[in-house]
Design a protein around this motif. Structure first.
Motif, PDB file in Angstrom:
ATOM      1  N   VAL A   1       0.826  -1.210   0.000  1.00  0.00           N
ATOM      2  CA  VAL A   1       0.000   0.000   0.000  1.00  0.00           C
ATOM      3  C   VAL A   1       0.859   1.259   0.000  1.00  0.00           C
ATOM      4  N   ARG A   2       1.938   1.259   0.785  1.00  0.00           N
ATOM      5  CA  ARG A   2       2.815   2.439   0.855  1.00  0.00           C
ATOM      6  C   ARG A   2       3.430   2.779  -0.499  1.00  0.00           C
ATOM      7  N   ASP A   3       3.545   1.792  -1.385  1.00  0.00           N
ATOM      8  CA  ASP A   3       4.196   2.003  -2.678  1.00  0.00           C
ATOM      9  C   ASP A   3       3.272   2.622  -3.717  1.00  0.00           C
ATOM     10  N   LEU A   4       1.987   2.701  -3.433  1.00  0.00           N
ATOM     11  CA  LEU A   4       1.044   3.225  -4.422  1.00  0.00           C
ATOM     12  C   LEU A   4       1.286   4.714  -4.656  1.00  0.00           C
ATOM     13  N   PRO A   5       1.299   5.143  -5.921  1.00  0.00           N
ATOM     14  CA  PRO A   5       1.520   6.573  -6.204  1.00  0.00           C
ATOM     15  C   PRO A   5       0.382   7.422  -5.632  1.00  0.00           C
ATOM     16  N   LYS A   6       0.721   8.467  -4.914  1.00  0.00           N
ATOM     17  CA  LYS A   6      -0.298   9.340  -4.326  1.00  0.00           C
ATOM     18  C   LYS A   6      -1.143  10.018  -5.400  1.00  0.00           C
ATOM     19  N   SER A   7      -0.556  10.194  -6.599  1.00  0.00           N
ATOM     20  CA  SER A   7      -1.288  10.850  -7.676  1.00  0.00           C
ATOM     21  C   SER A   7      -2.534  10.067  -8.074  1.00  0.00           C
ATOM     22  N   VAL A   8      -2.509   8.750  -7.860  1.00  0.00           N
ATOM     23  CA  VAL A   8      -3.671   7.921  -8.192  1.00  0.00           C
ATOM     24  C   VAL A   8      -4.891   8.378  -7.402  1.00  0.00           C
ATOM     25  N   PHE A   9      -4.676   8.806  -6.179  1.00  0.00           N
ATOM     26  CA  PHE A   9      -5.784   9.173  -5.303  1.00  0.00           C
ATOM     27  C   PHE A   9      -6.069  10.667  -5.345  1.00  0.00           C
ATOM     28  N   ASN A  10      -5.059  11.460  -5.651  1.00  0.00           N
ATOM     29  CA  ASN A  10      -5.254  12.905  -5.750  1.00  0.00           C
ATOM     30  C   ASN A  10      -6.081  13.289  -6.970  1.00  0.00           C
ATOM     31  N   THR A  11      -6.101  12.422  -7.986  1.00  0.00           N
ATOM     32  CA  THR A  11      -6.789  12.744  -9.242  1.00  0.00           C
ATOM     33  C   THR A  11      -8.145  12.066  -9.373  1.00  0.00           C
ATOM     34  N   LEU A  12      -8.599  11.417  -8.326  1.00  0.00           N
ATOM     35  CA  LEU A  12      -9.916  10.788  -8.372  1.00  0.00           C
ATOM     36  C   LEU A  12     -11.009  11.834  -8.562  1.00  0.00           C
ATOM     37  N   ALA A  13     -12.047  11.459  -9.297  1.00  0.00           N
ATOM     38  CA  ALA A  13     -13.172  12.358  -9.487  1.00  0.00           C
ATOM     39  C   ALA A  13     -13.896  12.573  -8.166  1.00  0.00           C
ATOM     40  N   GLU A  14     -14.525  13.722  -8.018  1.00  0.00           N
ATOM     41  CA  GLU A  14     -15.276  14.014  -6.804  1.00  0.00           C
ATOM     42  C   GLU A  14     -16.376  12.970  -6.622  1.00  0.00           C
ATOM     43  N   GLY A  15     -16.462  12.419  -5.420  1.00  0.00           N
ATOM     44  CA  GLY A  15     -17.485  11.414  -5.143  1.00  0.00           C
ATOM     45  C   GLY A  15     -17.038   9.993  -5.404  1.00  0.00           C
ATOM     46  N   ALA A  16     -15.855   9.799  -5.986  1.00  0.00           N
ATOM     47  CA  ALA A  16     -15.368   8.436  -6.235  1.00  0.00           C
ATOM     48  C   ALA A  16     -15.089   7.742  -4.897  1.00  0.00           C
ATOM     49  N   ILE A  17     -15.330   6.440  -4.864  1.00  0.00           N
ATOM     50  CA  ILE A  17     -15.218   5.661  -3.627  1.00  0.00           C
ATOM     51  C   ILE A  17     -14.019   4.734  -3.722  1.00  0.00           C
ATOM     52  N   ILE A  18     -13.235   4.698  -2.673  1.00  0.00           N
ATOM     53  CA  ILE A  18     -12.083   3.785  -2.608  1.00  0.00           C
ATOM     54  C   ILE A  18     -12.422   2.630  -1.676  1.00  0.00           C
ATOM     55  N   VAL A  19     -12.232   1.423  -2.156  1.00  0.00           N
ATOM     56  CA  VAL A  19     -12.526   0.222  -1.383  1.00  0.00           C
ATOM     57  C   VAL A  19     -11.224  -0.487  -1.027  1.00  0.00           C
ATOM     58  N   ASP A  20     -11.050  -0.748   0.263  1.00  0.00           N
ATOM     59  CA  ASP A  20      -9.915  -1.547   0.727  1.00  0.00           C
ATOM     60  C   ASP A  20     -10.387  -2.990   0.866  1.00  0.00           C
ATOM     61  N   ALA A  21      -9.871  -3.865   0.005  1.00  0.00           N
ATOM     62  CA  ALA A  21     -10.251  -5.278   0.033  1.00  0.00           C
ATOM     63  C   ALA A  21      -9.128  -6.144   0.582  1.00  0.00           C
ATOM     64  N   GLY A  22      -8.118  -5.509   1.192  1.00  0.00           N
ATOM     65  CA  GLY A  22      -6.943  -6.251   1.642  1.00  0.00           C
ATOM     66  C   GLY A  22      -7.018  -6.695   3.093  1.00  0.00           C
ATOM     67  N   ASN A  23      -6.002  -7.453   3.490  1.00  0.00           N
ATOM     68  CA  ASN A  23      -5.870  -7.939   4.862  1.00  0.00           C
ATOM     69  C   ASN A  23      -4.405  -7.890   5.288  1.00  0.00           C
ATOM     70  N   TYR A  24      -4.219  -7.824   6.590  1.00  0.00           N
ATOM     71  CA  TYR A  24      -2.883  -7.756   7.171  1.00  0.00           C
ATOM     72  C   TYR A  24      -2.476  -9.121   7.709  1.00  0.00           C
ATOM     73  N   TYR A  25      -1.374  -9.642   7.141  1.00  0.00           N
ATOM     74  CA  TYR A  25      -0.767 -10.876   7.636  1.00  0.00           C
ATOM     75  C   TYR A  25       0.708 -10.586   7.888  1.00  0.00           C
ATOM     76  N   PRO A  26       1.106 -10.389   9.149  1.00  0.00           N
ATOM     77  CA  PRO A  26       2.504 -10.051   9.445  1.00  0.00           C
ATOM     78  C   PRO A  26       3.506 -11.059   8.892  1.00  0.00           C
ATOM     79  N   LEU A  27       3.125 -12.343   8.844  1.00  0.00           N
ATOM     80  CA  LEU A  27       4.038 -13.355   8.324  1.00  0.00           C
ATOM     81  C   LEU A  27       4.308 -13.154   6.837  1.00  0.00           C
ATOM     82  N   ARG A  28       3.398 -12.466   6.158  1.00  0.00           N
ATOM     83  CA  ARG A  28       3.562 -12.161   4.736  1.00  0.00           C
ATOM     84  C   ARG A  28       4.017 -10.727   4.511  1.00  0.00           C
ATOM     85  N   ASP A  29       3.418  -9.794   5.265  1.00  0.00           N
ATOM     86  CA  ASP A  29       3.584  -8.366   5.014  1.00  0.00           C
ATOM     87  C   ASP A  29       4.682  -7.708   5.835  1.00  0.00           C
ATOM     88  N   GLY A  30       5.192  -8.421   6.843  1.00  0.00           N
ATOM     89  CA  GLY A  30       6.067  -7.762   7.793  1.00  0.00           C
ATOM     90  C   GLY A  30       5.233  -7.063   8.858  1.00  0.00           C
TER      91      GLY A  30
END
Length: 283
Positions: A76-105
């Motif tokens: 997630v930290r690697d995603l370009p901020k411009s992707v979210f700064n340029t979203l149209a007004e009213g656009a919805i962001i969905v987080d479909a991820g999960n945290y697994y320390p054994l995988r993600d650190g």
């Protein structure tokens, strides 16, 4: 069929969840564009399989009404901020991820109790809705059912903005699942890995009870224990058996003899895998 101009969807991540959602949404008539970290040229086979349009990540948010993030939390930290700064007004962001320390650190803030999606929102600098994270990806393709079916799986949707939450609940319903209003994003910890509602394919009535029984203290140990068990299983272990085991572990189906048989088979599979590992190490 949905009119494409009414709902354009972008997906970041071409893994199991991204692939399942792309395939189903395209089939429902949504216009879907997909991006990953490797660039659109790496997604030609994916596009053929799902019908989604491959696009570079810098452009994935252009014109979309919904942007679904389906990548490991560590990315997630690697995603370009411009992707979210340029979203149209009213656009919805969905987080479909999960945290697994054994995988993600290790992410200290989450380990200290911050809900995963609140952490994601902080990294992106925008609000998110939590959805599609507590079901095995392949079930999104195989288990959608008509409204009124008593076996219809319920999926929780959490978010602070009610219109955004409602819009994603409509998307859940369109995919063949019962949308459950799980409240604000601060409550999304109840649908995270290690909680009773995680990967148990509950009905609406069951999901309400499972979310209420969520326990912050036990979640991390339950999550890590499950991850270690999964690592010992063969890659082709039947998904329906995993779901049955999750339901049993969450207190569901305890009176069904078939559930006890599933747990017995699971235990024997783990023991065989452990014995094989010991034998291999001794060679």
């Amino acid at each position: 069929m949905k009119e494409n101009y009414m709902r354009r969807i972008g997906i970041i991540g071409a893994g199991h969840v991204g692939g399942a959602l792309a395939k189903q949404l395209v089939g429902l008539g949504y216009a879907v564009q997909i991006a990953n970290s490797k660039g659109r040229h790496s997604l030609q086979e994916f596009a053929t399989a799902t019908g989604a349009r491959p696009i570079d990540i810098a452009d994935v948010s252009a014109g979309v009404d919904v942007l679904i993030i389906a990548i490991p939390l560590a990315r997630v930290r690697d995603l370009p901020k411009s992707v979210f700064n340029t979203l149209a007004e009213g656009a919805i962001i969905v987080d479909a991820g999960n945290y697994y320390p054994l995988r993600d650190g290790v992410t200290p803030e989450i380990d200290q109790g911050l809900p995963e999606s609140q952490w994601v929102s902080q990294q992106l600098g925008v609000p998110v809705v939590k959805a599609f994270n507590n079901i095995i990806a392949s079930r999104l393709v195989t288990e959608g059912k008509p409204e009124g079916d008593r076996h219809r799986i319920a999926l929780p949707v959490a978010g602070d903005d009610l219109p955004s939450r409602s819009a994603i609940m409509e998307l859940v319903e369109a995919l063949g699942f019962s949308a459950f209003d799980a409240g604000p994003i601060a409550e999304s910890w109840r649908q995270q890995p290690g909680q009773p509602a995680y990967c148990t394919d509950p009905t609406s009535a069951e999901l309400s009870s499972l979310l209420a029984r969520a326990d912050r203290r036990k979640a991390a140990s339950n999550r890590d224990k499950a991850a270690k068990i999964l690592a010992k299983l063969p890659s082709n272990y039947p998904v329906d058996q995993l779901v049955r085991a999750s339901r049993f572990s969450s207190g569901l189906d305890r009176l069904r003899p078939t559930s006890w048989l599933v747990m017995l088979r699971l235990g024997l599979t783990i023991l065989r895998a452990r014995a094989f590992s010991i034998n291999a190490e001794s060679v």
